[in-house]
Design a protein around this motif. Structure first.
Motif, PDB file in Angstrom:
ATOM      1  N   ASP A 169      40.099  41.394  37.587  1.00  0.00           N
ATOM      2  CA  ASP A 169      40.056  42.129  36.321  1.00  0.00           C
ATOM      3  C   ASP A 169      38.607  42.478  35.981  1.00  0.00           C
ATOM      4  N   ASP A 171      37.768  44.845  33.666  1.00  0.00           N
ATOM      5  CA  ASP A 171      37.672  45.310  32.273  1.00  0.00           C
ATOM      6  C   ASP A 171      36.614  44.449  31.580  1.00  0.00           C
ATOM      7  N   PHE A 193      36.171  39.213  35.189  1.00  0.00           N
ATOM      8  CA  PHE A 193      34.755  39.431  34.874  1.00  0.00           C
ATOM      9  C   PHE A 193      34.743  40.031  33.473  1.00  0.00           C
TER      10      PHE A 193
HETATM   11 CA    CA Z   1      37.857  41.400  32.586  1.00  0.00          CA
END
Ligand code: CA
Ligand code: VJV
Ligand code: ZN
Length: 372
Positions: A169, A171, A193
């Motif tokens: 991920d 985003d 992250f």
């Molecule tokens: Ca993320």
């Protein structure tokens, strides 16, 4: 490496829904992305499919019956009553009961579930649903612009065929809904992250690693303002490479939230289009089937630019495309340069101060090494 077989899911209605005036989440970005893909002649190079809309029954493989029953019938007019004055299901102004909210969710979730089935059936090596990636939705309530967790539904579909699924991920926000759904299993490794510290949703520290059988299988990479391409790459590559090595996933789901890009309206990182797309490259080169999903992305033109470029990466044609944008219906939006690019700005990368990036990387790698 032979060209990968790519399936792309798009519903022509998706861009018509609106979260309401002034709301940062804009479904129109999927239509703009599609127009650009058309103008770039990329549709001929993949299977372009319109998924069946997800039914309420399918949604209850993760969500509660009560919540789905609510979502399937709520309208702007009945919202106050059905949410008990905004105390249940939809709390706060992040998740309005907009016109057609359930149909919008059924398009998003239907796309991700179909993308998963396309991989399990062997018909595609890579499948894409830019209308998916809504990682905050919870079992019994909406959260952070997300109502139905298409990602959880897609992963549950993959788990019917495959023993292990790696979820990544990128985003700018923590992928809390997906992490929570699989927190106690060792069949799904989640790796997010995200910006951490005075930022929505507030979870995702490196102390949160999973529980029971799932202990160690939730990876969190908390980051600070101004993250640039070099810093991002220096932590993404070793962490993802090590995760693949120790976990040996049969399939990877990559949430490509575009609010981690420089200049995003809600984000706080300084990652370029190329830096973001590098995450797709890196996964592609592992030769494991994967699914690309959308997510955040609030500077609409940059979100569309990046998802178009990432579609090109999936097709393996990223070096052949003209970075001067072809004419298209939304051409005016892309001035003054009219290019397929998201440049960095002059923000300081605070991850480089007092060695925090190095410490976070070491902790994540340490956690992964303890799994072996
Ligand atoms: Ca993320
Ligand atoms: O920070 C929050 C929650 C609040 C309540 C809502 N107010 C406006 C702000 C504070 C505590 N929510 C975040 C949610 C971010 C969701 C990100 C989703 C994703 O990218 O990870 C995946 C798709 C937040 N940040 C900004 C806003 N909400 C925001 C919401 C609005 C708004 C402006 C900003 C809602 C309506 C309107 N303007 C008109
Ligand atoms: Zn986000």
């Amino acid at each position: 490496m032979p060209r990968r077989r790519v399936s792309y899911y798009y519903d022509p209605d998706v861009g018509s829904y609106s979260y309401g005036l002034g709301h940062p989440m804009k479904p129109l970005r999927m239509r703009i992305t599609h127009e650009l893909l058309t103008a770039y002649d990329m549709l001929d190079k993949m299977d372009v499919l319109r998924a069946e809309r997800s039914t309420p029954e399918t949604m209850t493989s993760f969500h509660t019956d009560e919540y789905i029953h609510f979502l399937a019938r709520v309208t702007p007019d009945t919202a106050e009553e059905l949410t008990y004055n905004g105390t249940r299901f939809l709390v706060g102004d992040d998740n309005p009961a907009f016109e057609g909210v359930f149909e919008f969710c059924s398009i998003s979730a239907g796309g991700t579930i179909a993308a998963a089935k396309r991989i399990t059936s062997g018909a595609a090596d890579i499948s894409i649903n830019w209308a998916g990636g809504l990682h905050h939705a919870k079992k019994r309530e909406a959260s952070g612009f997300c109502y139905i967790n298409d990602i959880v539904l897609g992963i549950l579909e993959l788990l019917r065929t495959y023993p292990r699924v790696l979820y990544i991920d990128i985003d700018c926000h923590h992928g809390d809904g997906v992490e929570e759904a699989f927190y106690t299993t060792d069949r799904v490794m989640t790796c997010s992250f995200h910006k951490f510290g005075e930022y929505f949703p507030g979870t995702g520290t490196q102390e949160d690693r999973g529980r029971g059988k799932g202990m160690g299988y939730a990876i969190n990479v908390p980051l600070k303002d101004g993250l640039n391409d070099d810093s991002f790459r220096s932590i993404y590559e070793p962490v993802v490479a090590r995760a693949v090595e120790v976990f040996q996933p049969s399939v990877i789901v990559l949430q490509c939230g575009a609010d981690s890009l420089a200049g995003d309206k809600l984000g706080c990182f300084n990652v370029t289009m190329q830096g973001h797309a590098h995450c797709v490259h890196f996964v592609r080169d592992m030769n494991i089937p994967f699914i690309l999903l959308g997510g955040g992305g609030y500077t609409v033109k940059n979100t569309s630019r990046t998802w178009v470029y990432e579609t090109a990466c999936a097709l393996g044609i990223e070096n052949d495309i003209d970075l001067n944008l072809p004419w298209n219906e939304f051409f005016d939006w892309f001035g003054p340069r009219y290019r397929l690019e998201v440049a960095e700005n002059n923000m300081e990368d605070t991850n480089l101060k007092d060695g925090s990036l190095d410490r976070v990387r070491e902790a994540a790698l340490q956690q992964l090494s303890e799994l072996q």
